[in-house]
Every structure is written in structure tokens, then in C-alpha cells.
Design an enzyme around this catalytic site. Structure first.
Site, mmCIF file in Angstrom:
data_model
loop_
_atom_site.group_PDB
_atom_site.id
_atom_site.type_symbol
_atom_site.label_atom_id
_atom_site.label_comp_id
_atom_site.label_asym_id
_atom_site.label_seq_id
_atom_site.Cartn_x
_atom_site.Cartn_y
_atom_site.Cartn_z
ATOM 1 C CB CYS A 25 -3.445 -11.109 -1.257
ATOM 2 S SG CYS A 25 -1.894 -10.923 -0.328
ATOM 3 C CG ASP A 153 -0.927 -2.828 -5.196
ATOM 4 O OD1 ASP A 153 -2.035 -2.394 -5.540
ATOM 5 O OD2 ASP A 153 -0.681 -3.247 -4.051
#
Length: 233
Positions: A25, A153
Site C-alpha cells: 500500500c 491494523d
């Protein structure tokens, strides 16, 4: 793309798939896109959150997307974005999947997905000190059953990319099967994460950077190799 051959050991282990999918990402440079593709990653993430050092404007993301071959997913990360902004972005960038990383409710996720032509979406859960046990994760995942997956996360300032690891023991197996594991992963710890959690996929950003927002090709390579080695065990 890597093959999906069955585990030759015949051992069920944690009953996970034969390989762990990989998403990198926060890519914003053509050379980084090309290197990620050459490594055989499954997904590339664009960050459409302006305060982030990894932010990329939709017009630039559209240029970068043209470098990506078929069967590599393009994921757009959004944080508390309006439906109009989502629609403008997907009109410019051929995103495969949306990733909602803010405070979006299930109803808001549905509205945003509809604004993007009913594209599938993932919902990020930011896990911090207030997450006491696996029940909190199950409750969150059950609230977002329409999501294609749940991205796990660590809770940090700035909605992700903080390089922090959370307590993996909180993740129940029922979630792991549809989870994208993120949060402080790097080439040194991703194999242990795969062994302990058996996630469907792993997502890395800061763990392959030399500084905030600046990707390092050697670290990208080491990360992918570590995932492949863990899957081969």
C-alpha cells in the site's frame, strides 16, 4: 502471479489457504509500481487521504494504474470520504476494491460502495488498547458482513501507516479466514505473523519504506520473499 497449489505436506495446520496474498500500500511512484508488479504482488494500494505522506492525487493514480497488468488488484484507501469524492475518484481510477479506513458505519460503507458503482469494499478495524479480547473483533466483523474482508491494523495517529504492531493473539480464527493483516509488518516479522494468524492476506506500507512515504525496493523484495518462505514451510 503465484500458483495456488495445495499444501504438499497434507497437514491442515490452521486450515488456511495454500498461499498468503500480498498487498503493498501507499505506492505513488512508477518505479515502485513496476517493482511490485515484478515481485508478483496480488494488490497495489493507492492512498486517497490528503493528510497522509503517501497521498496520491486521482489523476496521478490513473497514470500509475495504466502500468498495472491484468489480475493485479487496485485498492483505493479512503478515510471518511464523501460519496461525491468516491465517485469522482473511481471515475478517474479503475479501482478494483475500496478500503474504508476511517469511522465509516456499515450504512455509510454501503452508500459509498453504491456511489462507486457497487464496487466491493474492505473495512479496516484499528486495534488499540481499548480492544480487550477477541469478542471485540468478532462484534466488529459481524457488523460489517457486507464487506469483502476486514483489514486489521494498529490504532495510530493518522489512520494507518504508523509501523505499529498490535496483539495478534486477539484475532480469532473465524476472522483470520477473511482478514487482511496489517500494522507494523515487515520482512522480519511477517513469517511469524503468518504462522500465528494464518490471514488470508497481508498488507504492508511503512515496513517497506526507507522513510515515511518513500518505498525501498530491497525491502519490498525481502518482504515478498519472507511471505513466500512462510507459505512454503
Amino acid at each position: 502471479m503465484k500458483s495456488d497449489n495445495a499444501n504438499p505436506s497434507g497437514q491442515s495446520g490452521q486450515s488456511r489457504q495454500s498461499r498468503t496474498r500480498i498487498k503493498i500500500c501507499g505506492l505513488s511512484q512508477a518505479a515502485d509500481i513496476d517493482h511490485a508488479v515484478a515481485l508478483g504482488v496480488d494488490a497495489i494500494g493507492f492512498v486517497f487521504y490528503p493528510p497522509s505522506p503517501r497521498y496520491v492525487e486521482p489523476a496521478r493514480a490513473a497514470e500509475l494504474a495504466r502500468r498495472v497488468p491484468p489480475y493485479v488488484s487496485l485498492v483505493g484507501l479512503f478515510v471518511n470520504t464523501s460519496a461525491d469524492e468516491i465517485a469522482r475518484t473511481v471515475n478517474a481510477v479503475p479501482l478494483t476494491t475500496l478500503q474504508f479506513h476511517g469511522d465509516e458505519t456499515p450504512e455509510q460503507c454501503a452508500t459509498l460502495s453504491a456511489a462507486a458503482g457497487n464496487r466491493p469494499y474492505m473495512r479496516a478495524m484499528r486495534i488499540g488498547p481499548e480492544t480487550k479480547d477477541s469478542g471485540d473483533l468478532l462484534q466488529f466483523a459481524n457488523a460489517y458482513t457486507a464487506a469483502q474482508g476486514i483489514l486489521l491494523d494498529a490504532l495510530v495517529d493518522g489512520y494507518g501507516g504508523g509501523g505499529k504492531v498490535f496483539d495478534w493473539s486477539l484475532i480469532p480464527k473465524d476472522i483470520a479466514r477473511r482478514a487482511v493483516l496489517s500494522g507494523g509488518l515487515n520482512a522480519l516479522n511477517v513469517a511469524e505473523a503468518i504462522r500465528r494468524v494464518a490471514p488470508y492476506a497481508v498488507d504492508v506500507s511503512s515496513g517497506v519504506e526507507v522513510s515515511r512515504g518513500v518505498k525501498d525496493h530491497a525491502r519490498m523484495t525481502a518482504f515478498v520473499q519472507a511471505v513466500l518462505a512462510a507459505d512454503a514451510e
